[in-house]
Design a protein around this motif. Structure first.
Motif, PDB file in Angstrom:
ATOM      1  N   MET A   1       0.363  50.429  20.144  1.00 56.38           N
ATOM      2  CA  MET A   1       1.493  50.498  21.054  1.00 56.38           C
ATOM      3  C   MET A   1       1.463  49.302  22.004  1.00 56.38           C
ATOM      4  O   MET A   1       0.423  48.875  22.466  1.00 56.38           O
ATOM      5  N   SER A   2       2.610  48.779  22.285  1.00 60.48           N
ATOM      6  CA  SER A   2       2.712  47.608  23.145  1.00 60.48           C
ATOM      7  C   SER A   2       2.564  47.994  24.607  1.00 60.48           C
ATOM      8  O   SER A   2       2.998  49.049  25.029  1.00 60.48           O
ATOM      9  N   GLU A   3       1.959  47.092  25.348  1.00 64.84           N
ATOM     10  CA  GLU A   3       1.725  47.334  26.771  1.00 64.84           C
ATOM     11  C   GLU A   3       2.414  46.249  27.586  1.00 64.84           C
ATOM     12  O   GLU A   3       2.027  45.088  27.546  1.00 64.84           O
ATOM     13  N   ILE A   4       3.463  46.632  28.274  1.00 63.96           N
ATOM     14  CA  ILE A   4       4.161  45.751  29.203  1.00 63.96           C
ATOM     15  C   ILE A   4       4.268  46.523  30.507  1.00 63.96           C
ATOM     16  O   ILE A   4       4.685  47.680  30.512  1.00 63.96           O
ATOM     17  N   THR A   5       3.878  45.895  31.607  1.00 68.51           N
ATOM     18  CA  THR A   5       3.812  46.577  32.898  1.00 68.51           C
ATOM     19  C   THR A   5       4.923  46.090  33.821  1.00 68.51           C
ATOM     20  O   THR A   5       5.225  44.899  33.873  1.00 68.51           O
ATOM     21  N   LEU A   6       5.480  47.022  34.572  1.00 64.75           N
ATOM     22  CA  LEU A   6       6.506  46.743  35.563  1.00 64.75           C
ATOM     23  C   LEU A   6       5.899  46.990  36.938  1.00 64.75           C
ATOM     24  O   LEU A   6       5.378  48.065  37.207  1.00 64.75           O
ATOM     25  N   THR A   7       5.929  45.984  37.820  1.00 63.15           N
ATOM     26  CA  THR A   7       5.360  46.170  39.149  1.00 63.15           C
ATOM     27  C   THR A   7       6.299  46.994  40.027  1.00 63.15           C
ATOM     28  O   THR A   7       7.484  47.140  39.730  1.00 63.15           O
ATOM     29  N   GLU A   8       5.755  47.470  41.120  1.00 63.47           N
ATOM     30  CA  GLU A   8       6.552  48.242  42.079  1.00 63.47           C
ATOM     31  C   GLU A   8       7.692  47.395  42.651  1.00 63.47           C
ATOM     32  O   GLU A   8       8.819  47.872  42.805  1.00 63.47           O
ATOM     33  N   ARG A   9       7.405  46.119  42.967  1.00 61.42           N
ATOM     34  CA  ARG A   9       8.448  45.224  43.501  1.00 61.42           C
ATOM     35  C   ARG A   9       9.574  45.025  42.499  1.00 61.42           C
ATOM     36  O   ARG A   9      10.755  45.026  42.861  1.00 61.42           O
ATOM     37  N   ALA A  10       9.218  44.846  41.219  1.00 64.93           N
ATOM     38  CA  ALA A  10      10.235  44.656  40.186  1.00 64.93           C
ATOM     39  C   ALA A  10      11.070  45.918  40.031  1.00 64.93           C
ATOM     40  O   ALA A  10      12.299  45.847  39.931  1.00 64.93           O
ATOM     41  N   ALA A  11      10.423  47.075  40.027  1.00 67.40           N
ATOM     42  CA  ALA A  11      11.161  48.341  39.895  1.00 67.40           C
ATOM     43  C   ALA A  11      12.130  48.528  41.053  1.00 67.40           C
ATOM     44  O   ALA A  11      13.282  48.930  40.853  1.00 67.40           O
ATOM     45  N   ARG A  12      11.693  48.209  42.252  1.00 74.66           N
ATOM     46  CA  ARG A  12      12.553  48.338  43.432  1.00 74.66           C
ATOM     47  C   ARG A  12      13.782  47.434  43.311  1.00 74.66           C
ATOM     48  O   ARG A  12      14.911  47.851  43.564  1.00 74.66           O
ATOM     49  N   ARG A  13      13.587  46.184  42.879  1.00 79.04           N
ATOM     50  CA  ARG A  13      14.706  45.241  42.746  1.00 79.04           C
ATOM     51  C   ARG A  13      15.644  45.666  41.613  1.00 79.04           C
ATOM     52  O   ARG A  13      16.864  45.556  41.750  1.00 79.04           O
ATOM     53  N   ILE A  14      15.098  46.152  40.506  1.00 84.98           N
ATOM     54  CA  ILE A  14      15.939  46.628  39.404  1.00 84.98           C
ATOM     55  C   ILE A  14      16.807  47.785  39.879  1.00 84.98           C
ATOM     56  O   ILE A  14      18.005  47.830  39.588  1.00 84.98           O
ATOM     57  N   ASN A  15      16.233  48.707  40.633  1.00 84.53           N
ATOM     58  CA  ASN A  15      17.013  49.832  41.173  1.00 84.53           C
ATOM     59  C   ASN A  15      18.133  49.338  42.087  1.00 84.53           C
ATOM     60  O   ASN A  15      19.242  49.876  42.056  1.00 84.53           O
ATOM     61  N   GLU A  16      17.852  48.312  42.891  1.00 73.83           N
ATOM     62  CA  GLU A  16      18.885  47.751  43.767  1.00 73.83           C
ATOM     63  C   GLU A  16      20.026  47.155  42.937  1.00 73.83           C
ATOM     64  O   GLU A  16      21.201  47.353  43.249  1.00 73.83           O
ATOM     65  N   ILE A  17      19.695  46.420  41.889  1.00 75.49           N
ATOM     66  CA  ILE A  17      20.707  45.797  41.034  1.00 75.49           C
ATOM     67  C   ILE A  17      21.519  46.861  40.303  1.00 75.49           C
ATOM     68  O   ILE A  17      22.749  46.803  40.253  1.00 75.49           O
ATOM     69  N   MET A  18      20.849  47.856  39.759  1.00 75.73           N
ATOM     70  CA  MET A  18      21.529  48.878  38.957  1.00 75.73           C
ATOM     71  C   MET A  18      22.401  49.803  39.805  1.00 75.73           C
ATOM     72  O   MET A  18      23.320  50.433  39.282  1.00 75.73           O
TER      73      MET A  18
END
Length: 108
Positions: A1-18
């Motif tokens: 299985m592939s492992e790609i990690t999303l940081t807390e800062r990235a998740a916060r910014r993605i939520n703002e954009i979405m």
């Protein structure tokens, strides 16, 4: 299985954009040929999840990565940086042997 990690800062910014996108929208990150180093990352808003997409979720944010791009991004960390030169998503890719100054282009 592939492992790609999303940081807390990235998740916060993605939520703002979405928040300003239609319900069900997600960030799609893909790897395309081109750019000044051979490959480049593309960032798009997508509402259509494909059956074989990898879905990375954190704190309510979702990122889609297609099967072809996964092989180039396995082990990567997706972050969001806000520094003197601006704001951007930054991908720390262990497979990249070189990248350009813009941070969206890399070589293997």
């Amino acid at each position: 299985m592939s492992e790609i990690t999303l940081t807390e800062r990235a998740a916060r910014r993605i939520n703002e954009i979405m928040a300003s996108e239609p319900t069900g929208s997600m960030l799609r990150i893909s790897v395309n040929g081109g750019g000044c180093s051979g490959f480049q990352y593309a960032f798009d808003v997508d509402r259509a999840r494909q059956d074989d997409d990898l879905v990375i979720e954190r704190d309510g944010a979702a990122v889609l990565v297609d099967q072809v791009s996964i092989q180039y991004m396995d082990g990567s960390v997706i972050d969001f940086v806000d520094d003197l030169i601006g704001q951007s998503f930054k991908i720390e890719n262990p497979h990249a042997i070189a990248s350009c100054g813009c941070g969206t282009s890399f070589s293997l």
